[in-house]
Design an enzyme around this catalytic site. Structure first.
Site, short mmCIF file in Angstrom:
data_model
loop_
_atom_site.label_atom_id
_atom_site.label_comp_id
_atom_site.label_asym_id
_atom_site.label_seq_id
_atom_site.Cartn_x
_atom_site.Cartn_y
_atom_site.Cartn_z
N TYR A 45 -1.45 -3.48 14.08
CA TYR A 45 -2.29 -2.73 13.15
C TYR A 45 -3.35 -1.92 13.90
O TYR A 45 -4.10 -2.47 14.71
CB TYR A 45 -2.96 -3.72 12.19
CG TYR A 45 -3.79 -3.09 11.11
CD1 TYR A 45 -3.19 -2.42 10.06
CD2 TYR A 45 -5.17 -3.17 11.14
CE1 TYR A 45 -3.95 -1.84 9.05
CE2 TYR A 45 -5.95 -2.60 10.14
CZ TYR A 45 -5.33 -1.93 9.11
OH TYR A 45 -6.09 -1.35 8.11
N ASP A 87 -7.58 -4.80 5.22
CA ASP A 87 -8.92 -4.33 5.50
C ASP A 87 -9.62 -4.03 4.17
O ASP A 87 -9.05 -4.24 3.10
CB ASP A 87 -8.91 -3.09 6.41
CG ASP A 87 -8.08 -1.94 5.86
OD1 ASP A 87 -7.78 -1.93 4.65
OD2 ASP A 87 -7.73 -1.03 6.64
N ARG A 147 -6.06 0.08 12.73
CA ARG A 147 -7.42 0.33 12.23
C ARG A 147 -8.33 -0.86 12.50
O ARG A 147 -9.00 -1.37 11.60
CB ARG A 147 -7.38 0.64 10.74
CG ARG A 147 -6.59 1.90 10.40
CD ARG A 147 -6.38 2.03 8.91
NE ARG A 147 -5.49 3.14 8.59
CZ ARG A 147 -5.89 4.33 8.14
NH1 ARG A 147 -7.17 4.58 7.98
NH2 ARG A 147 -5.02 5.27 7.87
N GLU A 161 0.81 -1.22 0.00
CA GLU A 161 0.00 0.00 0.00
C GLU A 161 0.84 1.26 0.00
O GLU A 161 0.46 2.27 -0.58
CB GLU A 161 -0.94 -0.01 1.22
CG GLU A 161 -1.94 1.12 1.22
CD GLU A 161 -3.10 0.85 2.15
OE1 GLU A 161 -3.66 1.83 2.69
OE2 GLU A 161 -3.48 -0.32 2.36
N LYS A 162 2.00 1.20 0.66
CA LYS A 162 2.85 2.39 0.81
C LYS A 162 4.31 1.98 0.63
O LYS A 162 4.68 0.82 0.87
CB LYS A 162 2.66 3.01 2.19
CG LYS A 162 1.25 3.46 2.49
CD LYS A 162 1.10 3.84 3.95
CE LYS A 162 -0.35 4.13 4.29
NZ LYS A 162 -0.53 4.35 5.73
N ASP A 201 -2.77 -2.98 3.24
CA ASP A 201 -3.37 -3.10 4.57
C ASP A 201 -4.50 -4.12 4.54
O ASP A 201 -5.29 -4.18 3.59
CB ASP A 201 -3.90 -1.75 5.05
CG ASP A 201 -2.81 -0.85 5.59
OD1 ASP A 201 -1.67 -1.32 5.72
OD2 ASP A 201 -3.10 0.33 5.88
#
Length: 685
Positions: A329, A103, A331, A7-8, A101
């Site tokens: 994590y 999710d 979130r 993701e990043k 991530d």
């Protein structure tokens, strides 16, 4: 080529380090048979309405509703180079591992790129709960089949399309209606932001319109010959008892609304030299430690204790997770822990000690813990396969001295909640005594701590009244007489509800079912579905603040004039938190396979069409205050609109051509050759 899509960049570097992919390329790392690339958040975005029809560039009522038959995505301008790199690598990939991530949103970030680039190869899923080396290695050994997490993508895509339909159609609809009534700003409508704004508006209205109700209490100070453990030997034991309002003389809340009645009871107590104990009941209460944090609870606690905003808390927690590898994590909406992790407890605690090596108090605390204890937090059934566990420290040694002050505060809070799981239960004796004094019934309540337990590790506010928490009663027995020392009558007033803080607003968004009055809707929600998700709520609140709809006063949130007017103008179906919560429930159903993406979006289109048709002609009822910095017309006092003419920018009455009042812009904007003189013309007859 086996390709990992993260993701990043920071996430990519962490995974590449474990894989041994150290050779740097243009937007990727490669080596040892692996290639790791990354997005920078979303590489793609929903196309604007004019991508479907150039006519939609102009906002017109006749264009509504805008319902795409085939949805389009576009590359974000700021991400074009990285998208090009990812697209090139996908063409070479024989197998893809999604490592974004774990999710909904992370799944969508990867899947929308695969869809846009036409990738059809095999897909695996790396499911990470922490970015430290041990967690990455463990996850690499347990790759999921991509089919297992694909429903997350459809759920996120449904959310994205629903947000687009609501935002593009209803924002245009109500902006155009408001414009006809003289408002020159954009009326921003959001599937989640508008119901959230209504929570703030309703709470502020409740505070503003609150009428305090007077009531009276009577406190009786008593003393007896018993000696409490906290008193010096030979001293009398003092305690307080409260007058109990007779049921037939109390209001609906059990209060005394008559001063005369309270004074009469006080007089009766003063006339009696003593109060007789008629019953004493003591019960042992055991409190288990609070669960490890999930995000909304962390945001609530950090708002109350440190004054952190919701987004600020999330950003700090994300930094602890990504930068320091110190916590798991963030979130997550689950505070429980999988039982399979219990074997890692010793390693985690050792890492905690090494992360803060000079903290002698921490060492003493850990020395008093029993790492064999298994609290209620360890519950495999509460941690579903697609969910993340509670936020806890990792088993990697971090450097607390490298953390900012706010990062340290957050880390210490997360650490304390985790360590509390290995402390004994907090135990106290709760005593309630009933006494009779001058014919009046009194009640004395108090507690005596027996085992402090986990409250030596973490402090959590109790729900019991402060008086009951702080008072320790002497040893009372039935038929004992206690001397009356003092009697006071206290004039009280009911208090308004507290304004929301970011922390309490997060809590309200999460438990919105408590605010829903429709019994069928309440039953359907089952008090588990809220507005937004743990990953999005902070951003929603920040957006409302940034747009000026919500203003922070200290830690409290208040609504602006425009916000109050906006909530007053939009239909309940848009602003009702219950409606949005039902949508969130539908997104969960897509994730579980009970509802299809196409079915959900089709229903949203039907609903949007109904809203547009119902309110298309409602212009006469729309009234909003002027947008910020918009001057009033010098002739009719209506809001003005900023226009550009031959000499540059100027203000013109929004009622033009009925009113032709104009005035200079005053900013030299618009490329004016010379400042435009203020011109005032009379309104046309």
């Amino acid at each position: 080529m086996r390709l990992f899509l993260c993701e990043k960049p920071s996430q990519g570097r962490d995974i590449a380090k474990v894989l041994g992919a150290s050779k740097r390329g243009d937007g990727y790392l490669t080596g040892d048979g692996w290639t790791v690339t990354w997005a920078v958040g979303h590489l793609l975005e929903q196309a604007a309405p004019d991508a479907y029809d150039p006519a939609y560039k102009s906002w017109k009522l006749e264009h509504l509703p805008i319902l795409p038959e085939s949805w389009k995505m576009g590359v974000k301008g700021t991400s074009a180079d990285q998208f090009k790199a990812v697209k090139g690598l996908l063409k070479q990939a024989k197998e893809l591992v999604i490592a974004t991530d774990a999710d909904r949103e992370g799944e969508m970030i990867a899947r929308e790129v695969l869809e846009h680039c036409g990738y059809r190869g095999p897909v695996k899923r790396l499911w990470l709960s922490a970015l430290n080396e041990a967690s990455v290695k463990k996850a690499l050994m347990a790759l999921k089949d991509g089919k297992e997490t694909f429903p997350l993508y459809h759920s996120a895509l449904a959310r994205s399309r629903a947000d687009w339909l609501v935002g593009m159609n209803l924002s245009r609809l109500f902006t155009l209606l408001a414009k006809q009534s003289g408002y020159d700003g954009v009326v921003s409508i959001g599937r989640v932001q508008t119901p959230t704004l209504k929570l703030v508006v309703d709470r502020e209205r409740a505070v503003r319109e609150f009428v305090p109700v007077p009531y009276w209490t009577v406190d009786v100070s008593l003393e007896c010959g018993g000696i409490s453990e906290s008193a010096h030997r030979g001293f009398k034991a003092f305690f307080k008892a409260a007058w109990q309002v007779p049921d037939d003389q109390a209001d609906e809340h059990g209060r005394c609304a008559s001063q005369a009645l309270a004074e009469h009871a006080a007089k009766a107590c003063r006339s009696s030299p003593s109060a007789k104990v008629v019953s004493v009941e003591t019960k042992r209460v055991k409190q288990s430690p609070p669960l490890p944090f999930e995000l909304s609870e962390l945001q609530k606690v950090c708002s109350a204790q440190f004054g952190f905003g919701a987004q600020e808390t999330l950003d700090i927690a994300q930094s602890l997770y990504e930068k320091h590898k110190a916590t798991s994590y963030p979130r997550t909406d689950c505070g429980y822990l999988p039982e399979s992790m219990f074997s890692d407890v010793s390693k985690i605690v050792q890492a905690v000690l090494k992360t803060d090596p000079s903290n002698t108090q921490l060492k003493q605390c850990v020395g008093g813990l029993d790492l064999r204890l298994k609290s209620r937090a360890w519950n495999e059934e509460k941690v579903s396969e697609a969910a993340h566990h509670g936020i806890i420290p990792t088993d990697e040694c971090a450097d607390i001295s490298a953390m900012s002050e706010n990062e340290r505060l957050l880390y210490q809070s997360i650490r304390s909640r985790f360590l509390a799981q290995f402390a004994p239960a907090h135990e106290y004796d709760q005593t309630e005594a009933i006494l009779i004094c001058g014919g009046q019934e009194l009640k004395a309540a108090g507690r005596k701590i027996v085992v402090k337990g986990w409250k030596d590790v973490v402090s959590v506010d109790d729900e019991e009244p402060a008086a009951e928490r702080s008072q320790e009663l002497p040893e009372l027995r039935k038929d004992m007489s206690c001397a009356v020392n003092d009697v006071t009558v206290n004039a009280q007033k009911t208090s308004p509800p507290a304004l929301f803080t970011e922390g309490t607003l997060i809590e309200a968004m999460k438990s919105v079912a408590k605010l829903v009055t429709d019994p069928r809707l309440k039953q359907k929600l089952k008090e588990t579905t809220g507005i937004g998700t743990n990953a999005t709520r902070a951003g929603i609140i920040k957006g409302l603040i940034d747009r000026g709809f919500v203003v922070k006063k200290g830690r409290s949130l208040v609504a602006s004039d425009a916000a109050r007017a906006l909530i007053g103008m939009v239909p309940p179906a848009i602003s009702d938190p219950g409606t949005t919560a039902i949508w969130e429930h539908a997104l969960d159903s897509i994730e579980s396979g009970q509802l299809t993406l196409e079915g959900f979006v089709e229903k949203q289109g039907i609903w949007i069409t109904g809203m547009v048709e119902k309110y298309r002609g409602a212009a006469a009822t729309i009234k909003l205050p002027p947008a910020a910095d918009v001057p009033a017309c010098p002739l009719c006092k209506s809001p003005m609109r900023r226009r550009t003419g031959a000499n540059g920018a100027f203000w013109s009455c929004s009622r033009y051509p009925d009113c032709k009042g104009v005035q200079n812009d005053g900013k030299g904007a618009g490329g004016a050759k010379k400042p435009r003189k203020r011109v005032v013309r009379k309104a046309a007859n």
